[in-house]
Design a protein around this motif. Structure first.
Motif, PDB file in Angstrom:
ATOM      1  N   SER A   1     118.556  21.826 125.559  1.00  0.00           N
ATOM      2  CA  SER A   1     117.417  21.115 126.127  1.00  0.00           C
ATOM      3  C   SER A   1     116.634  20.376 125.050  1.00  0.00           C
ATOM      4  CB  SER A   1     116.490  22.109 126.830  1.00  0.00           C
ATOM      5  OG  SER A   1     115.360  21.448 127.307  1.00  0.00           O
TER       6      SER A   1
ATOM      7  N   GLU B   1     113.571  19.564 125.131  1.00  0.00           N
ATOM      8  CA  GLU B   1     112.185  20.030 125.038  1.00  0.00           C
ATOM      9  C   GLU B   1     112.012  21.127 123.996  1.00  0.00           C
ATOM     10  OE1 GLU B   1     111.218  23.197 128.411  1.00  0.00           O
ATOM     11  OE2 GLU B   1     112.199  21.415 129.210  1.00  0.00           O
ATOM     12  N   TYR B   2     113.102  21.763 123.570  1.00  0.00           N
ATOM     13  CA  TYR B   2     113.023  22.822 122.568  1.00  0.00           C
ATOM     14  C   TYR B   2     113.422  22.344 121.176  1.00  0.00           C
ATOM     15  CZ  TYR B   2     112.703  25.963 126.546  1.00  0.00           C
ATOM     16  OH  TYR B   2     112.310  26.584 127.688  1.00  0.00           O
ATOM     17  N   THR B   3     113.495  21.049 120.938  1.00  0.00           N
ATOM     18  CA  THR B   3     113.933  20.522 119.655  1.00  0.00           C
ATOM     19  C   THR B   3     113.031  20.999 118.517  1.00  0.00           C
ATOM     20  OG1 THR B   3     114.814  18.575 120.747  1.00  0.00           O
ATOM     21  CG2 THR B   3     114.450  18.409 118.384  1.00  0.00           C
ATOM     22  N   HIS B   4     111.746  20.921 118.703  1.00  0.00           N
ATOM     23  CA  HIS B   4     110.805  21.340 117.659  1.00  0.00           C
ATOM     24  C   HIS B   4     110.950  22.834 117.368  1.00  0.00           C
ATOM     25  CE1 HIS B   4     107.311  21.100 115.115  1.00  0.00           C
ATOM     26  NE2 HIS B   4     106.737  22.081 115.786  1.00  0.00           N
TER      27      HIS B   4
END
Length: 108
Positions: free
Chosen positions: A30, A32-35
């Motif tokens: 996903s 959205e979980y890159t950071h």
């Protein structure tokens, strides 16, 4: 319900494993979980670097092997290089094929 597929049983343990693996796949894939993924990767690198400070290098061949955190940094950079080179070869050089590459187009 009885099925031949072991993944579709009524076993509650099996459901928990599917849930955990699905959550892991969602976390890895996903955007959205890159950071958060980068935070985890950097934390693992720092832990490796700290452990590398406590390992003695008595039998070194090259001068850079005695540098602190050389092994952890070299491993991390090498891993990133492998990932980026493989992505470059797959996407830019045409090694990666579309999902339906092996589908029969002659089937009537």
């Amino acid at each position: 319900m009885k099925t031949d597929n072991p993944l579709e049983t009524d076993n509650p343990m099996n459901t928990e494993r599917q849930t955990a693996s699905q959550r892991l796949a969602d976390f890895i894939g996903s955007p959205e979980y890159t950071h958060r993924r980068w935070q985890i990767f950097i934390a693992v690198l720092l832990v490796s670097a700290i452990f590398d400070l406590f390992i003695t290098s008595d039998h070194t061949v090259f001068f850079w092997e005695i540098l602190p955190v050389w092994n952890a940094g070299y491993g991390f950079i090498s891993c990133l290089l492998i990932i980026f080179v493989s992505k470059f070869l797959g996407h830019t050089c045409g090694l990666m094929q579309k999902e339906d590459y092996y589908d029969d187009k002659d089937v009537k």
